[in-house]
Write an enzyme that holds these catalytic residues in place. Structure first.
Site, PDB file in Angstrom:
ATOM      1  N   CYS A   1      -1.994 -26.255 -27.875  1.00  0.00           N
ATOM      2  CA  CYS A   1      -1.026 -26.264 -26.770  1.00  0.00           C
ATOM      3  C   CYS A   1       0.315 -25.697 -27.234  1.00  0.00           C
ATOM      4  CB  CYS A   1      -0.871 -27.686 -26.236  1.00  0.00           C
ATOM      5  SG  CYS A   1       0.229 -27.800 -24.814  1.00  0.00           S
TER       6      CYS A   1
ATOM      7  N   CYS B   1       3.464 -27.268 -25.750  1.00  0.00           N
ATOM      8  CA  CYS B   1       3.803 -28.606 -26.250  1.00  0.00           C
ATOM      9  C   CYS B   1       4.256 -28.565 -27.706  1.00  0.00           C
ATOM     10  CB  CYS B   1       2.586 -29.520 -26.153  1.00  0.00           C
ATOM     11  SG  CYS B   1       1.517 -29.190 -24.770  1.00  0.00           S
ATOM     12  N   ASP B   2       3.519 -27.867 -28.538  1.00  0.00           N
ATOM     13  CA  ASP B   2       3.767 -27.931 -29.977  1.00  0.00           C
ATOM     14  C   ASP B   2       4.605 -26.765 -30.508  1.00  0.00           C
ATOM     15  OD1 ASP B   2       2.293 -30.240 -30.005  1.00  0.00           O
ATOM     16  OD2 ASP B   2       0.421 -29.266 -30.567  1.00  0.00           O
TER      17      ASP B   2
HETATM   18  C1  LIG Z   1      -2.734 -30.439 -28.052  1.00  0.00           C
HETATM   19  C2  LIG Z   1      -2.182 -30.802 -26.690  1.00  0.00           C
HETATM   20  C3  LIG Z   1      -0.861 -31.124 -26.573  1.00  0.00           C
HETATM   21  C4  LIG Z   1      -0.341 -31.463 -25.315  1.00  0.00           C
HETATM   22  N1  LIG Z   1       0.990 -31.779 -25.224  1.00  0.00           N
HETATM   23  C5  LIG Z   1       1.527 -32.048 -24.000  1.00  0.00           C
HETATM   24  C6  LIG Z   1       2.924 -32.339 -23.861  1.00  0.00           C
HETATM   25  O1  LIG Z   1       3.687 -32.334 -24.836  1.00  0.00           O
HETATM   26  N2  LIG Z   1       3.365 -32.620 -22.608  1.00  0.00           N
HETATM   27  C7  LIG Z   1       2.557 -32.625 -21.501  1.00  0.00           C
HETATM   28  O2  LIG Z   1       3.031 -32.909 -20.404  1.00  0.00           O
HETATM   29  N3  LIG Z   1       1.251 -32.331 -21.619  1.00  0.00           N
HETATM   30  C8  LIG Z   1       0.718 -32.041 -22.832  1.00  0.00           C
HETATM   31  N4  LIG Z   1      -0.619 -31.734 -22.928  1.00  0.00           N
HETATM   32  C9  LIG Z   1      -1.446 -31.755 -21.709  1.00  0.00           C
HETATM   33  C10 LIG Z   1      -1.824 -33.221 -21.348  1.00  0.00           C
HETATM   34  O3  LIG Z   1      -2.398 -33.849 -22.469  1.00  0.00           O
HETATM   35  C11 LIG Z   1      -2.772 -33.250 -20.165  1.00  0.00           C
HETATM   36  O4  LIG Z   1      -2.166 -32.607 -19.070  1.00  0.00           O
HETATM   37  C12 LIG Z   1      -3.130 -34.690 -19.772  1.00  0.00           C
HETATM   38  O5  LIG Z   1      -3.683 -35.387 -20.858  1.00  0.00           O
HETATM   39  C13 LIG Z   1      -4.109 -34.694 -18.598  1.00  0.00           C
HETATM   40  O6  LIG Z   1      -4.478 -36.016 -18.351  1.00  0.00           O
HETATM   41  P1  LIG Z   1      -5.864 -36.376 -17.636  1.00  0.00           P
HETATM   42  O7  LIG Z   1      -5.923 -37.876 -17.632  1.00  0.00           O
HETATM   43  O8  LIG Z   1      -5.973 -35.646 -16.377  1.00  0.00           O
HETATM   44  O9  LIG Z   1      -7.014 -35.777 -18.568  1.00  0.00           O
HETATM   45  P2  LIG Z   1      -7.363 -36.010 -20.090  1.00  0.00           P
HETATM   46  O10 LIG Z   1      -6.160 -36.314 -20.881  1.00  0.00           O
HETATM   47  O11 LIG Z   1      -8.173 -34.832 -20.473  1.00  0.00           O
HETATM   48  O12 LIG Z   1      -8.270 -37.336 -20.104  1.00  0.00           O
HETATM   49  C14 LIG Z   1      -9.559 -37.336 -19.559  1.00  0.00           C
HETATM   50  C15 LIG Z   1     -10.389 -38.435 -20.198  1.00  0.00           C
HETATM   51  O13 LIG Z   1     -11.641 -38.560 -19.516  1.00  0.00           O
HETATM   52  C16 LIG Z   1     -12.665 -38.758 -20.466  1.00  0.00           C
HETATM   53  N5  LIG Z   1     -13.963 -38.418 -19.893  1.00  0.00           N
HETATM   54  C17 LIG Z   1     -14.439 -37.181 -19.578  1.00  0.00           C
HETATM   55  N6  LIG Z   1     -15.686 -37.282 -19.084  1.00  0.00           N
HETATM   56  C18 LIG Z   1     -16.003 -38.595 -19.080  1.00  0.00           C
HETATM   57  C19 LIG Z   1     -17.157 -39.331 -18.694  1.00  0.00           C
HETATM   58  N7  LIG Z   1     -18.233 -38.735 -18.196  1.00  0.00           N
HETATM   59  N8  LIG Z   1     -17.156 -40.677 -18.851  1.00  0.00           N
HETATM   60  C20 LIG Z   1     -16.060 -41.307 -19.349  1.00  0.00           C
HETATM   61  N9  LIG Z   1     -14.937 -40.665 -19.736  1.00  0.00           N
HETATM   62  C21 LIG Z   1     -14.911 -39.327 -19.599  1.00  0.00           C
HETATM   63  C22 LIG Z   1     -12.238 -37.864 -21.616  1.00  0.00           C
HETATM   64  O14 LIG Z   1     -12.896 -38.219 -22.806  1.00  0.00           O
HETATM   65  C23 LIG Z   1     -10.741 -38.154 -21.669  1.00  0.00           C
HETATM   66  O15 LIG Z   1     -10.491 -39.287 -22.451  1.00  0.00           O
HETATM   67  C24 LIG Z   1      -1.171 -31.441 -24.170  1.00  0.00           C
HETATM   68  C25 LIG Z   1      -2.527 -31.126 -24.297  1.00  0.00           C
HETATM   69  C26 LIG Z   1      -3.040 -30.804 -25.544  1.00  0.00           C
HETATM   70  C27 LIG Z   1      -4.508 -30.467 -25.675  1.00  0.00           C
END
Ligand SMILES: Cc1cc2nc3c(=O)[nH]c(=O)nc-3n(C[C@H](O)[C@H](O)[C@H](O)COP(=O)(O)OP(=O)(O)OC[C@H]3O[C@@H](n4cnc5c(N)ncnc54)[C@H](O)[C@@H]3O)c2cc1C
Length: 312
Positions: free
Chosen positions: A130, A133-134
């Site tokens: 990312c 972010c980083d």
């Molecule tokens: C390296 C990195 C750095 C980042 N830094 C930032 C930042 O500084 N600021 C910012 O705003 N955003 C940042 N982001 C983006 C941010 O992390 C995402 O926008 C956010 O986490 C999205 O949240 P979410 O809950 O929609 O999905 P996710 O965080 O992807 O969570 C989804 C969850 O669902 C679970 N899951 C999937 N399928 C299943 C299933 N069948 N059964 C049970 N569980 C399941 C997954 O394992 C996961 O734990 C970063 C992303 C990355 C990769």
């Protein structure tokens, strides 16, 4: 029987849970990994209320608040979803079966791995997925971006304003991004575009120190000394699980309306798993808030409640 089951314990899933129990919905979150993609991040500098916070500290705060609010959480993976004759959702994990009146899909995305030596070892120690972010952690340093699509070029463009030198490495013979973005990247003096090339190894001691890049045509190897490697070869939405219940775009992301509804009544989606263009914590949480409140409205309507709560 739950009023609501949320699939995914990332920022979206936990936010939806907190809002749902405040509407007195019996709520369960089933998630593979608490924190979701935040587990991949290092420090978060754009989450209001904390100028800078370690991603694991933020995850713990989310989790504690979610549990304290009364949401049940299970570390498990949902494998199958069905609908029964009563119109309720039946969710199967490998171990258990659950029933719910409504479901919020908050399954997020997972970064596509490059699958090269050193990638996992140096994750968070110079390897990042990312740039937005980083990137700030690489001020005046040397970095590489791996990939040749819009997100890779976006990352290279962002990083060129922070890092002293950016190498954009793509295995194809041309960049696959918008013309304007390609022109922008080409115009930056501190971006070197390296085409027809693959990264073989990411090497270092405590952190990334160099990569080995091989030209696909000449087979010649080049060693590049640097501090960071940004892998931008895409993120995956694994939504086959709910394929029959939702419409998806070409990236397998779930198409929702502004109330986070899918084509199946009672089934909502929020966060990075949806077709929302921008993928950030606050956006995922905002959508999750809408999803929880809409699920509550849906249940009220279904039960014939006359005074439907106006959520806003
Ligand atoms: C390296 C990195 C750095 C980042 N830094 C930032 C930042 O500084 N600021 C910012 O705003 N955003 C940042 N982001 C983006 C941010 O992390 C995402 O926008 C956010 O986490 C999205 O949240 P979410 O809950 O929609 O999905 P996710 O965080 O992807 O969570 C989804 C969850 O669902 C679970 N899951 C999937 N399928 C299943 C299933 N069948 N059964 C049970 N569980 C399941 C997954 O394992 C996961 O734990 C970063 C992303 C990355 C990769």
């Amino acid at each position: 029987m739950y009023d609501l089951i949320i699939i995914g314990s990332g920022p979206a899933g936990m936010t939806a849970g907190i809002y749902a129990v405040r509407r007195e919905m019996k709520t369960l979150i089933i998630g593979k990994e608490v924190g979701g993609q935040l587990v991949w991040a290092s420090e978060i500098e754009n989450y209001p209320g904390f100028e800078k916070i370690g991603s694991f500290e933020l995850i713990n705060k989310f989790k504690q608040q979610t549990l304290k609010s009364g949401v049940e959480m299970k570390d498990d993976e949902v494998k199958i979803i069905e609908k029964n004759e009563a119109g309720n959702f039946i969710l199967h994990t490998n171990r258990e079966t659950f029933e719910a009146k409504t479901v919020i899909i908050a399954m997020g995305l997972s970064p596509r791995r490059l699958a090269v030596k050193g990638e996992l070892e140096f994750n968070g120690k110079g390897v990042s997925y990312c740039a937005n972010c980083d990137g700030p952690f690489f001020k005046n340093k040397r970095v590489a971006v791996i990939g040749g699509g819009n997100s890779a070029l976006d990352a290279a463009e962002v990083l060129s304003k922070i890092a002293s030198q950016v190498y954009l490495i793509h295995r194809g013979s041309s960049l696959r991004a918008f013309d304007s973005l390609v022109a922008e990247v080409r115009s930056r003096e501190n971006i070197e575009v390296i085409l027809d090339s693959e990264v073989h190894n990411i090497e270092g001691n405590d952190k990334v120190e160099k990569i080995i890049v091989s030209n696909i045509n000449t087979k010649l190897d080049r060693e590049i000394v640097l501090d960071g490697v940004f892998i931008e070869v895409g993120r995956l939405a694994s939504t086959d699980l709910v394929a029959d219940f939702v419409e998806r775009n070409e990236k397998n992301q779930i198409i929702v309306n502004t109330k986070t509804e899918t084509k199946t009544p009672g089934l909502f989606a929020a966060g990075d798993v949806t077709d929302c263009e921008f993928k950030q914590i606050t956006i995922a949480m905002g959508q999750a808030t809408v999803a929880a409140l809409t699920a509550y409205q849906y249940l009220q309507l279904k039960s014939g409640e006359k005074n439907i709560a106006k959520n806003c």
